[in-house]
Design an enzyme around this catalytic site. Structure first.
Site, PDB file in Angstrom:
ATOM      1  N   ASP A 293      98.869  75.978  24.729  1.00 42.74           N
ATOM      2  CA  ASP A 293     100.232  76.419  24.397  1.00 42.74           C
ATOM      3  C   ASP A 293     100.741  75.862  23.065  1.00 42.74           C
ATOM      4  O   ASP A 293     100.564  74.687  22.758  1.00 42.74           O
ATOM      5  CB  ASP A 293     101.200  75.961  25.484  1.00 42.74           C
ATOM      6  CG  ASP A 293     100.959  76.673  26.799  1.00 42.74           C
ATOM      7  OD1 ASP A 293      99.899  77.302  26.953  1.00 42.74           O
ATOM      8  OD2 ASP A 293     101.838  76.589  27.667  1.00 42.74           O
TER       9      ASP A 293
ATOM     10  N   ASP B 107      97.959  85.125  33.462  1.00 40.84           N
ATOM     11  CA  ASP B 107      97.817  83.721  33.071  1.00 40.84           C
ATOM     12  C   ASP B 107      97.042  82.932  34.135  1.00 40.84           C
ATOM     13  O   ASP B 107      97.466  82.820  35.282  1.00 40.84           O
ATOM     14  CB  ASP B 107      99.244  83.166  32.890  1.00 40.84           C
ATOM     15  CG  ASP B 107      99.263  81.793  32.273  1.00 40.84           C
ATOM     16  OD1 ASP B 107      98.186  81.216  32.054  1.00 40.84           O
ATOM     17  OD2 ASP B 107     100.367  81.298  32.023  1.00 40.84           O
TER      18      ASP B 107
HETATM   19  C1  GLA Z   1     101.193  78.779  30.475  1.00 40.57           C
HETATM   20  C2  GLA Z   1     101.109  79.767  29.319  1.00 40.57           C
HETATM   21  C3  GLA Z   1     102.452  79.823  28.611  1.00 40.57           C
HETATM   22  C4  GLA Z   1     103.526  80.247  29.603  1.00 40.57           C
HETATM   23  C5  GLA Z   1     103.543  79.303  30.789  1.00 40.57           C
HETATM   24  C6  GLA Z   1     104.454  79.790  31.890  1.00 40.57           C
HETATM   25  O1  GLA Z   1     101.369  77.478  30.060  1.00 40.57           O
HETATM   26  O2  GLA Z   1     100.105  79.392  28.427  1.00 40.57           O
HETATM   27  O3  GLA Z   1     102.399  80.735  27.534  1.00 40.57           O
HETATM   28  O4  GLA Z   1     103.285  81.562  30.025  1.00 40.57           O
HETATM   29  O5  GLA Z   1     102.255  79.156  31.355  1.00 40.57           O
HETATM   30  O6  GLA Z   1     104.420  78.990  33.028  1.00 40.57           O
END
Ligand code: GLA
Length: 406
Positions: free
Chosen positions: A227, A156
């Site tokens: 997200d 990520d």
């Molecule tokens: C980002 C990702 C999410 C999750 C969070 C965790 O926002 O897109 O899917 O993994 O980080 O901190």
């Protein structure tokens, strides 16, 4: 065929070295595409547990995945998202924090149930939740994951963005993009070097046309959007915006419109059926994001609708798309049939009828259809079909041309 003499000539030697190189390349690609031959299915801790997830929650998820029948319906990966990380030791080796006292023990527990274990990190020094990332420790972390028995890595972007310079007053976008891609390739190489097959999930929120380069960087799936949250608005905005990305998906490499929210409580059953159906049409990864240990019957029936799962997991691996001005989506399937989902996108109005003309999805004349939520054969239908899906909901069919059946 070239015969090698007892003592290879310089040309033969060079040729052999070149062949080895070609093989290494092909083997790496083969490994990647063998993994995730269909969109990965499983569970991820983030949508429900977020930063509070513990070892016990993950074990309970694995238990429930088996006892509920989800494993037998195809869900395999049990993935811990952000916030498992602790400190690095003097040698730089990453350790989990006190909520995860024994990562290898946890992976063993998951494996003993016939499931696979996933983990999360960042190419940056810090993850999105501010925990330790893999920056500068890629090979070491990949090795540690292999020792623990990790089968899936969500990588990520977050913390890398500072290093990419995107917060500078005048960012150099070309440079930023190159740094990002290199970082994803670097971890992919580290995973290959560590030698354990790992599904590689690229998460950078769909920026920088990720679908154009992610598969080449080793990604088996890549997030295409920001997200998701547990609301119809968020789910629909993400899901219905995926048109146009279908040509980038296929066996081993999938567009990922983020995880499922089914069962988390923010949408009603019709809306959750919409998410399940749309994600299946999109050949999206199906990663449940609810508390599996507390599922009601409706949640189970949605997550475990095997006919809808079969659409998602169809071996052809084609991502479906919208086929008309309304929310009518179609996905071609391996046996020549087509999955069609008719969505009622309007939530604040009286549901309207939608007509599907079979010729618009490539079938002349009559077809046979099956309703995948009612689990009913609908017999032979002629020319078109009109239905009013429930508000926020969906009618999903599997349609076979009658000529194609013979
Ligand atoms: C980002 C990702 C999410 C999750 C969070 C965790 O926002 O897109 O899917 O993994 O980080 O901190």
């Amino acid at each position: 065929m070239i015969r090698l003499a007892a003592r290879p000539s310089r040309f033969e030697f060079k040729f052999a070295v070149w062949m080895l190189g070609v093989c290494a390349g092909i083997c790496a690609v083969a490994q990647t595409s063998q993994l995730a031959a269909t969109p990965p299915m499983g569970w991820n801790s983030w949508n429900h547990f977020a930063g509070k997830v513990t070892d016990a929650d993950v074990r309970a998820a694995a238990d429930a995945m088996v006892s509920s029948g989800m494993r037998d319906a195809g869900y395999v990966y049990v993935n811990v998202d952000d916030t498992w990380q602790g400190e690095r030791d003097a040698q730089g080796r990453i350790h989990a924090n006190s909520r995860f006292p024994d990562m290898k023990g946890l992976a063993d527990y998951v494996h003993a149930k016939g499931l696979k274990f996933g983990i999360y990190s960042s190419p940056g020094p810090k993850t999105c939740a501010g925990f330790e990332g893999s920056y500068g420790h890629e090979e070491q972390d990949a090795q540690t994951y292999a020792e623990w028995g990790v089968d899936f890595l969500k990588y990520d972007l977050c913390g890398l963005r500072t290093i990419m310079g995107i917060y500078e007053p005048e960012p150099d976008w070309k440079k930023a993009s190159a740094i990002q891609r290199e970082a994803y390739v670097k971890m992919h190489k580290a995973l290959l070097k560590a030698g354990r097959p790992v599904v590689y999930s690229i998460c950078q929120y769909g920026s920088d046309s990720v679908w154009e380069w992610a598969a080449e960087a080793g990604g088996n799936l890549w997030r295409t959007t920001d997200d998701i949250s547990d609301s119809f608005r968020s789910m629909a905005l993400i899901g219905f915006s995926q048109t146009g990305l279908e040509r980038f998906a296929g066996p081993g490499h999938w567009n990922d419109p983020d995880m499922l929210e089914i069962g988390n409580g923010g949408m009603n059953a019709d809306e959750y059926r919409t998410q399940m159906s749309l994600w299946a049409i999109l050949a999206a990864p199906l990663l449940a994001g609810n508390d599996l240990s507390k599922m009601d019957d409706t949640t189970q029936s949605i997550l475990m609708n095997r006919e809808v799962i079969a659409v998602d997991q169809d071996k052809l691996g084609a991502q479906g798309t919208r086929v008309g001005p309304l929310q009518v989506w179609m996905k071609p399937l391996e046996d020549g049939s087509k999955a069609v989902a008719l969505f009622n996108f309007v939530t604040d109005d009286v549901p309207q009828p939608i007509t599907l003309r079979f010729k618009d999805i490539g079938f002349a004349g009559s077809v046979r259809a099956r309703d995948l939520w009612a689990h009913k054969d609908m017999g032979v239908l002629r020319d078109s079909y009109t239905v009013t899906p429930p508000k926020g909901g969906v009618v999903m069919l599997r349609i076979m041309g009658i000529a194609a059946e013979r």
